[in-house]
Design a protein around this motif. Structure first.
Motif, short mmCIF file in Angstrom:
data_model
loop_
_atom_site.label_atom_id
_atom_site.label_comp_id
_atom_site.label_asym_id
_atom_site.label_seq_id
_atom_site.Cartn_x
_atom_site.Cartn_y
_atom_site.Cartn_z
N LEU A 262 58.64 84.08 45.30
CA LEU A 262 58.57 84.70 46.91
C LEU A 262 56.91 85.21 46.65
N GLU A 263 56.37 85.58 45.66
CA GLU A 263 54.79 85.93 45.74
C GLU A 263 54.13 84.69 46.12
N TYR A 264 54.30 83.48 45.32
CA TYR A 264 53.60 82.38 45.59
C TYR A 264 53.80 81.67 46.84
N LEU A 265 54.98 82.02 47.57
CA LEU A 265 55.29 81.60 48.63
C LEU A 265 54.12 82.44 49.81
N ASP A 266 53.75 83.34 49.45
CA ASP A 266 52.79 84.04 50.13
C ASP A 266 51.36 83.60 49.79
N LYS A 267 51.10 82.93 48.91
CA LYS A 267 49.81 82.64 48.51
C LYS A 267 49.37 81.17 49.00
N ASP A 268 47.88 81.15 49.40
CA ASP A 268 47.49 79.87 49.67
C ASP A 268 47.31 78.98 48.64
N PHE A 269 47.74 77.89 48.38
CA PHE A 269 47.24 76.88 47.28
C PHE A 269 47.91 75.28 47.78
N GLU A 270 47.60 74.44 47.22
CA GLU A 270 47.96 73.11 47.54
C GLU A 270 48.48 72.31 46.40
N GLY A 271 49.80 72.05 46.19
CA GLY A 271 50.19 71.38 45.33
C GLY A 271 51.63 71.87 44.86
N LEU A 272 51.89 71.97 43.63
CA LEU A 272 53.38 72.15 43.14
C LEU A 272 53.61 73.74 42.47
#
Length: 388
Positions: A262-272
């Motif tokens: 859930l925390e990574y869903l809120d972060k900006d990144f591009e990839g897997l």
């Protein structure tokens, strides 16, 4: 900004494969076993199409599933965590990793004892909780290391944290990893620390896996080499020995794995973002705990809406598994089963059955295809069959 969240429900098999008899797994069906429990409830996965997948008959499917779905076939010669995750990432293993149903050979143990200066006890296939119950007292009294294995390709070292400090245990595992190569190249060397007083020993959360290096590049390497983020949650970093991973976080249990997701869903990144939720296998499948397995599945299903709500326009969520571990069969080991593949997102067709796929590696090929990467890894992309 494209992102894929790939969640592995560790050991969530959906029925025996045709060659299950070759693995002594005839009749195994993890999802069906869990569904016999009064605590089993997966309405959110049901809406996505879980029970519409080929061969899944423990609950009724829905008329209009909200996702694309498929049944995945493992072509690799194995049914363990390493082989399963490797195939998901694009490696099809023609030979199984070595296993030791009679214990490890003397020449391996002699090298290990000489390098560590400690004796060895057990050296048998054993349940992780039973082994500290039966050998923990002797270990505490002598300082000898408890070395054991399972039906998987693993060399496990159990030690009390008051007898062998955790960093020392990790060093012993690194020593074993250097010894266990070639014909004895087991998939994982695992540190199994425990604590407490006899007879109430309990394993701690400081388990650590030291995996064999993948034999070839995977989708993780492909993504990283093209400057995409590859984020590992749970034991993913260990399974791939850090290869192709740009960021990782370990977790203690399923709930922490979900929270990190859930925390990574809120972060900006591009990839897997590649997530392993291990409790199904570690806490319940291997202990033949049907109710525990069912409760863990229900808990994941209850938390699934929070994950779905955070998906962005170009995000794709994939949910799958690496093998089975039927908690109703007499065996406490992994089982040779098909696995589910649920694909969901704003860019994904609804009510779309991809049938039975020929390899877990189709997941890897589909993900690299989504990011526009040509790759010679194994598998067949399904992107054109579900992307709107």
């Amino acid at each position: 900004m494209k992102r894929v969240f790939l969640i592995v429900l560790d050991s969530f098999g959906i029925g025996e494969m045709p060659d299950a008899i070759d693995f002594q797994d005839e009749g195994s069906n993890t999802i069906k076993a869990a569904s016999t429990s009064e605590f089993f409830s997966m309405p959110n996965m049901q809406r996505l199409g879980l029970f519409n997948i080929d061969g899944v008959d423990c609950r009724e499917g829905v008329g209009e599933p909200k996702a694309t779905y498929a049944r995945m076939t493992e072509v690799s010669k194995g049914k363990d965590t390493t082989i399963g995750h490797w195939e998901i990432a694009g490696i099809q293993s023609e030979r199984p990793l070595p296993t030791y149903p009679q214990g490890f050979p003397k020449e391996i143990l002699d090298k290990f004892q000489e390098a560590t200066g400690r004796g060895i006890i057990c050296n048998k296939p054993y349940s992780g909780t039973d082994v500290i119950r039966d050998y923990g007292k002797q270990h505490v009294e002598t300082g000898d290391l408890i070395v054991y294995t399972s039906a998987d390709s693993v060399f496990q070292i159990a030690a009390h944290e008051a007898v062998v400090p955790i960093e020392t245990l990790y060093e012993y595992c690194k020593i074993a990893r250097e010894i266990l190569v070639g014909e004895h190249g087991v998939g994982r060397v695992i540190a199994r620390p425990f604590e407490g007083e006899y007879p109430d020993f309990k394993r701690t959360s400081r388990r650590h896996d030291f995996s064999i290096l993948p034999p070839t590049d995977t989708m993780l390497n492909n993504l990283k080499d093209h400057n995409f983020d590859v984020i590992a949650v749970g034991k993913i970093n260990d399974i791939f020995a850090g290869q192709g991973i740009t960021e990782y976080v370990y977790t203690k249990n399923n709930e922490e794995g979900i929270e990190r997701t859930l925390e990574y869903l809120d972060k900006d990144f591009e990839g897997l973002c590649f997530i392993n939720l291990v409790d199904f296998d570690m806490l319940y499948g291997h202990r033949n705990d049907v109710d525990g397995y069912a409760k863990a599945l229900t808990h994941f299903d209850n938390r699934l809406p929070a994950i779905l709500d955070k998906l962005r326009e170009e995000d794709i969520l994939m949910i799958t598994a690496d093998h089975g571990c039927d908690p109703l069969t007499p065996s406490t080991d992994h089982s040779r089963e098909y696995t589910p593949w649920i694909i969901y997102g704003k860019q994904v067709k609804e009510n779309n059955n991809l049938g039975t796929r020929e390899s877990f590696s189709d997941i890897a090929k589909t993900i690299t295809d989504y990011f526009g990467i040509w790759s010679d890894i194994k598998g067949e992309s399904a992107l054109h069959k579900f992307k709107v």
